[in-house]
Design an enzyme around this catalytic site. Structure first.
Site, short mmCIF file in Angstrom:
data_model
loop_
_atom_site.label_atom_id
_atom_site.label_comp_id
_atom_site.label_asym_id
_atom_site.label_seq_id
_atom_site.Cartn_x
_atom_site.Cartn_y
_atom_site.Cartn_z
N ASP A 1 37.51 33.83 24.58
CA ASP A 1 36.19 33.45 24.10
C ASP A 1 35.81 32.20 24.88
O ASP A 1 36.42 31.14 24.70
CB ASP A 1 36.24 33.17 22.60
CG ASP A 1 34.89 32.79 22.02
OD1 ASP A 1 34.01 32.32 22.78
OD2 ASP A 1 34.71 32.92 20.80
N LYS B 1 19.42 29.52 28.50
CA LYS B 1 19.46 30.01 29.88
C LYS B 1 18.69 29.10 30.83
O LYS B 1 19.05 28.98 32.01
CB LYS B 1 18.92 31.44 29.94
CG LYS B 1 19.83 32.48 29.29
CD LYS B 1 21.16 32.60 30.00
CE LYS B 1 21.94 33.82 29.52
NZ LYS B 1 23.19 34.02 30.28
N THR C 1 20.94 48.18 30.54
CA THR C 1 22.31 48.01 30.06
C THR C 1 22.41 48.37 28.58
O THR C 1 21.42 48.31 27.85
CB THR C 1 22.80 46.57 30.23
OG1 THR C 1 22.03 45.71 29.36
CG2 THR C 1 22.65 46.11 31.67
N TYR D 1 17.70 31.78 23.16
CA TYR D 1 18.13 32.43 24.40
C TYR D 1 17.46 31.79 25.61
O TYR D 1 18.13 31.42 26.59
CB TYR D 1 17.79 33.92 24.31
CG TYR D 1 18.27 34.75 25.47
CD1 TYR D 1 19.62 34.83 25.79
CD2 TYR D 1 17.36 35.50 26.23
CE1 TYR D 1 20.06 35.63 26.83
CE2 TYR D 1 17.78 36.30 27.27
CZ TYR D 1 19.14 36.36 27.57
OH TYR D 1 19.57 37.15 28.61
#
Length: 265
Positions: free
Chosen positions: A70, A166, A197, A162
């Site tokens: 992790d 990023k 994906t 997110y």
């Protein structure tokens, strides 16, 4: 015939994937690196998923070592680097394909636990991996680090944590490139647009209930080239960035998005 990564030692994180149709970016990249001649150390939180990637690599006649890790846990990052160095004596490439996302909507709906989790995985994980691979690469006077980012960092989407994680990853990687250029270590972001994906399709399918085919059509329509990218396209660009062919590329935040960001400009 030797590939572009012949005899290079490469760590690929996020080399497993969630259940779903098709192949993820991390798994595709691991397989492509094997095809290009790399000696592989694969890492993922799920050992079962990671071992499936290993089996696919072995079916093609190559080999890989699996390490359950992790990347948001510092001890796991330390262990991963130690295992790779003990096995192969060096680390030439760190390709970090780990990333998690989620739809938050309005800022007033942001869940603090979700925010913290995304920051830990998307940003803290990249920092910890870099922190523990750099001493090895500095001793070698060579290395390449690629963190996988997203065009979402620059787009107005309801993906608050997110996007923030990023966007920070981009600037962190640019700093890595500047700081480590004297050590002949390169660092870049492979900034992905809409890629077909399992994580992308299954995640939105579960969150919204939209049928998968409809999701794919919606996402295709958003891309100037008229289609989502393939994880195999991601993998080939990743192999190029990790190779000596890209030896003068560092500090780049490279879009691989079918022209998606041209809509924002």
């Amino acid at each position: 015939m030797s590939g572009r990564l012949h005899n290079k030692v490469a760590i690929v994180t996020g080399a497993g994937q969630r259940v779903g149709e098709g192949v993820g970016n991390g798994r595709a990249t691991a397989i492509q690196f094997a095809r290009e001649g790399a000696k592989l150390v694969l890492a993922n939180r799920s050992l079962e998923s990671l071992e499936e990637t290993q089996r696919q690599i072995e079916r093609e006649g190559f080999s890989a070592i699996c390490v359950k890790a992790d990347i948001s846990i510092e001890d796991d990052c330390t262990t991963l680097m130690q295992r790779a160095e003990q096995e192969f004596g060096r680390i030439d490439i760190l390709h970090n394909s780990v990333g998690v996302g989620g739809i938050e909507g309005d800022t007033t709906n942001v869940d603090v636990a979700t925010w913290d989790s995304m920051m830990e995985i998307n940003l803290r994980g990249a920092v910890l991996l870099s922190k523990h691979v750099l001493p090895i690469m500095r001793r070698q006077k060579a290395g390449c680090i690629t963190h996988v980012g997203t065009t979402g960092a620059y787009m107005s989407l309801p993906l608050i944590a997110y996007r923030a994680s990023k966007a920070a990853l981009n600037e962190f990687t640019r700093w890595l490139a500047f700081e480590n250029a004297p050590h002949n270590i390169r660092a870049n972001v492979l900034m992905l647009g809409y890629i077909d994906t399992p994580m992308a399709i299954e995640g939105y399918h579960e969150a919204t209930g939209t049928p998968r085919d409809e999701l794919r059509a919606q996402r295709d329509a958003l891309v100037p080239l008229g289609r989502m990218g393939s994880p195999w396209e991601t993998a080939k660009v990743a192999a190029f960035l990790a190779s000596d062919e890209a030896s003068y590329i560092t500090g780049a935040v490279l879009p691989m998005d079918g022209g998606l960001l041209t809509r924002a400009g």
